[in-house]
Design a protein around this motif. Structure first.
Motif, mmCIF file in Angstrom:
data_model
loop_
_atom_site.group_PDB
_atom_site.id
_atom_site.type_symbol
_atom_site.label_atom_id
_atom_site.label_comp_id
_atom_site.label_asym_id
_atom_site.label_seq_id
_atom_site.Cartn_x
_atom_site.Cartn_y
_atom_site.Cartn_z
ATOM 1 N N ILE A 169 0.746 -1.283 -0.020
ATOM 2 C CA ILE A 169 -0.089 0.067 0.020
ATOM 3 C C ILE A 169 0.804 1.217 -0.094
ATOM 4 C CG2 ILE A 169 -2.034 -1.186 1.210
ATOM 5 C CD1 ILE A 169 -1.403 0.117 3.684
ATOM 6 N N GLU A 170 2.215 1.097 0.135
ATOM 7 C CA GLU A 170 3.147 2.222 0.266
ATOM 8 C C GLU A 170 4.282 1.971 -0.990
ATOM 9 O OE1 GLU A 170 5.026 4.551 3.511
ATOM 10 O OE2 GLU A 170 6.599 2.924 3.095
ATOM 11 N N ILE A 171 4.633 2.948 -1.800
ATOM 12 C CA ILE A 171 5.705 2.581 -2.568
ATOM 13 C C ILE A 171 6.684 3.633 -2.483
ATOM 14 C CG2 ILE A 171 4.543 0.983 -4.376
ATOM 15 C CD1 ILE A 171 4.739 3.762 -6.074
ATOM 16 N N THR A 172 8.079 3.368 -2.575
ATOM 17 C CA THR A 172 9.103 4.174 -2.715
ATOM 18 C C THR A 172 9.576 4.303 -4.125
ATOM 19 O OG1 THR A 172 9.311 4.138 -0.485
ATOM 20 C CG2 THR A 172 11.119 5.189 -1.476
ATOM 21 N N LEU A 173 9.491 5.363 -4.899
ATOM 22 C CA LEU A 173 10.150 5.213 -6.196
ATOM 23 C C LEU A 173 11.677 5.649 -6.141
ATOM 24 C CD1 LEU A 173 7.381 7.546 -7.721
ATOM 25 C CD2 LEU A 173 7.504 4.832 -7.739
ATOM 26 N N LEU A 174 12.490 4.917 -6.828
ATOM 27 C CA LEU A 174 13.791 5.039 -6.285
ATOM 28 C C LEU A 174 14.570 5.598 -7.606
ATOM 29 C CD1 LEU A 174 14.848 1.593 -4.769
ATOM 30 C CD2 LEU A 174 14.396 3.891 -3.728
ATOM 31 N N GLY A 175 15.697 6.256 -7.435
ATOM 32 C CA GLY A 175 16.439 6.646 -8.459
ATOM 33 C C GLY A 175 17.753 7.372 -7.965
ATOM 34 N N LEU A 232 -3.208 1.808 -3.868
ATOM 35 C CA LEU A 232 -2.082 2.376 -3.240
ATOM 36 C C LEU A 232 -2.455 3.724 -2.427
ATOM 37 C CD1 LEU A 232 1.029 2.779 -3.740
ATOM 38 C CD2 LEU A 232 0.627 4.106 -5.690
ATOM 39 N N GLN A 233 -1.685 3.699 -1.290
ATOM 40 C CA GLN A 233 -2.024 4.694 -0.311
ATOM 41 C C GLN A 233 -1.064 6.008 -0.176
ATOM 42 O OE1 GLN A 233 -4.487 3.505 2.896
ATOM 43 N NE2 GLN A 233 -4.891 1.706 2.077
ATOM 44 N N ARG A 234 0.293 5.205 -0.426
ATOM 45 C CA ARG A 234 1.356 6.149 0.123
ATOM 46 C C ARG A 234 2.214 6.259 -0.963
ATOM 47 N NH1 ARG A 234 2.791 5.891 6.486
ATOM 48 N NH2 ARG A 234 1.146 6.978 7.296
ATOM 49 N N ILE A 235 2.878 7.391 -1.315
ATOM 50 C CA ILE A 235 4.078 7.425 -2.421
ATOM 51 C C ILE A 235 5.202 8.325 -1.838
ATOM 52 C CG2 ILE A 235 4.730 8.270 -4.613
ATOM 53 C CD1 ILE A 235 1.423 8.071 -5.361
ATOM 54 N N ARG A 236 6.076 7.582 -1.993
ATOM 55 C CA ARG A 236 7.460 8.440 -1.411
ATOM 56 C C ARG A 236 8.514 8.152 -2.607
ATOM 57 N NH1 ARG A 236 7.429 9.012 4.161
ATOM 58 N NH2 ARG A 236 6.087 7.466 5.441
ATOM 59 N N TYR A 237 9.551 8.988 -2.448
ATOM 60 C CA TYR A 237 10.728 8.825 -3.427
ATOM 61 C C TYR A 237 11.554 9.348 -2.813
ATOM 62 C CZ TYR A 237 9.635 14.044 -3.943
ATOM 63 O OH TYR A 237 9.548 15.349 -4.043
ATOM 64 N N MET A 238 12.977 8.682 -3.451
ATOM 65 C CA MET A 238 14.384 8.956 -3.062
ATOM 66 C C MET A 238 15.292 8.473 -3.972
ATOM 67 S SD MET A 238 15.201 6.881 0.242
ATOM 68 C CE MET A 238 16.661 7.975 0.624
#
Ligand code: SAM
Ligand code: SF4
Length: 455
Positions: free
Chosen positions: A209-215, A246-252
């Motif tokens: 339910i949470e994804i972290t987009l990476l790059g 999908l409830q939470r989106i993060r990125y780093m």
């Protein structure tokens, strides 16, 4: 050496053990390597002693990365030798950025290594393993063909649980003078929107339910849609936010020069986008920022902070700092401390400058002595830790939605993440809360975590 195709049908059941060093991108790559080998009869094991194949997925970003790899290889070699006595083989693979940077040198120093594979070529691992099984030795593959890599990797990653990481962008063209990434990970490459969307959809169907987009510079993402339109990072997030479950989106990790207005505004309008941003500045001194080739000034960074707060008042900011970059004077360091005192980050990573072979800063003759680096790092970390504690204490009394994702060390304790990326623990909840987002009242703020109770 040309590698042959591996036979999926006849390979017996085996085990792969992957030891991961470094960042979340390496962790993601490790899962992908396990997934790649799974159709060929390789199950995953957490114990090196059970393994038929050991992969060291290495990191070269700081300090004696290569030395650490060689010393770990010493241990793996003993295992390989004891296997020989049992007439069994152990395939040893060095993957990741140390493999990329050291290349053939690894075989000179550790001839028992079977495969060296770079971060952009590990999709060929099954073929390389097949070739080893046929009696070939010391195979190396270090090509930079990002498109091919992402096309050949399985879209469906193994379930990562309630919170999944997905790589959307790789490599870097920015060439900061201290950094090895452009040399080890190659040029910047963004995956097409559709590929990312399908992978996120798959993760949510597996329960995320949470994804972290990476790059490496994830906010510099510039992919394409199926009809060939340019997709910038804010648009990618907006598209993914449409996925209902999908409830939470993060990125780093993000770079200040790619922090455009659309992305900043999105922090104010997209509720699924978490109010947390990791935005490395490295130094508060314009002179150092220039020498580092960061492409922005301290004032521009502060301007981004102002805009972010306007968009989302409660956003928590974290950053990276390097102390003791070549030529850093007391005045430069004072500028760093000044920006730290001014911005009072919610959390930060800080490092002593570590000369990386092949990077421009490594050969500068104005290197800062180790004792000064140590002193500055201590002063900086004391301030960072103080601010983190103050920030955590300021949360006491607040009610926050916490995503519980793991059990704690203590009996009955479970741990989750606040929207602001803090670890929050509670004890003995009435029902099982793992995998759920639950409102928690914060009772105590500690150095690196919060204690709370279910509302
Ligand atoms: N792309 C991100 C950016 O530009 O902000 C950073 C990615 S880098 C993989 C992670 C962090 O490692 C950097 O922000 C920097 O603080 C640190 N780092 C990189 N090279 C370093 C070096 N040679 N010495 C010390 N720290 C280093
Ligand atoms: Fe390294 Fe980040 Fe600079 Fe790229 S932008 S060279 S990854 S520090």
């Amino acid at each position: 050496m040309q590698a042959n195709k591996i036979d999926t049908a006849t390979t017996p059941d085996k085990k792969i053990f992957v030891k991961t060093y470094g960042c979340q991108m390496n962790m993601y790559d490790s899962i992908k390597m396990q997934d790649l080998m799974s159709p060929y009869g390789y199950g995953t094991t957490d114990s090196m002693d059970d393994a038929d194949m050991v992969v060291l997925n290495t990191c070269h970003i700081r300090e004696k990365a290569a030395e650490k790899t060689y010393s770990e290889l010493g241990r793996v070699r003993q295992l390989k030798e004891s296997r020989k006595k049992e007439k069994r083989n152990l395939i040893i693979v060095v993957a990741g950025c140390v493999g990329q940077a050291e290349g053939d040198e690894i075989f000179s120093r550790a001839p028992f290594v079977d495969i060296v594979v770079g971060p952009q070529s590990y999709h060929n691992l099954p073929n390389l393993v097949a070739s080893i099984a046929e009696g070939n030795k010391n195979l190396i593959e270090l090509d930079f063909i990002e498109e091919e890599k992402f096309d050949k990797l399985p879209i469906n990653t193994s379930p990562q649980g309630i919170s999944a990481c997905i790589s959307v962008q790789e490599g870097c063209d920015k060439f900061c003078t201290f950094c090895v990434v452009p040399y080890t990970r190659g040029a910047e490459f963004s995956r097409p929107l559709e590929h990312v969307y399908r992978e996120v959809l798959n993760a949510t169907s597996q329960g995320a339910i949470e994804i972290t987009l990476l790059g490496q510079n994830v906010n510099g993402y510039h992919g394409k849609s199926v009809d060939g339109n340019d997709i910038k990072f804010a648009l990618l997030i907006e598209s993914l936010a449409e996925i209902k479950s999908l409830q939470r989106i993060r990125y780093m990790t993000s770079h200040p020069i790619d922090m455009d207005d659309d992305l900043i505004k999105l922090h104010g309008t997209e509720q699924k986008l978490m109010p947390f941003l990791h935005l490395p500045i490295q130094s508060g001194s314009n002179r150092m920022l220039k020498a580092m080739n960061r492409g922005h000034t301290r004032e521009e960074y502060l301007e981004i902070m102002d805009k972010l707060r306007l968009a989302r008042e409660d956003i928590a900011i974290s950053s990276d700092f390097i102390v003791g970059f070549p030529g850093e004077t007391d005045e430069d360091f004072a500028d760093t401390m000044n920006i730290v005192q001014h911005l009072k980050f919610a959390q930060c990573y800080s490092f002593k400058y570590s000369p990386r072979p092949g990077t421009p800063a490594a050969t500068k003759d104005n290197q800062v002595p180790e004792n000064i680096k140590n002193e500055r790092l201590k002063i900086l970390q004391d301030a960072i830790n103080k601010h983190q504690l103050e920030y955590n204490i300021s949360c006491v009394g607040k009610i926050m939605p916490v995503l519980f994702d793991r059990e704690g060390k203590h009996q009955g304790q479970i741990i989750g993440k606040s929207p602001y990326m803090q670890s929050v623990h509670i004890t003995n909840p009435d029902e099982t809360l793992l995998g759920k987002i639950i409102d928690v009242r914060i009772k105590e703020g500690r150095a690196s975590s919060l204690a709370g109770e279910v509302v």
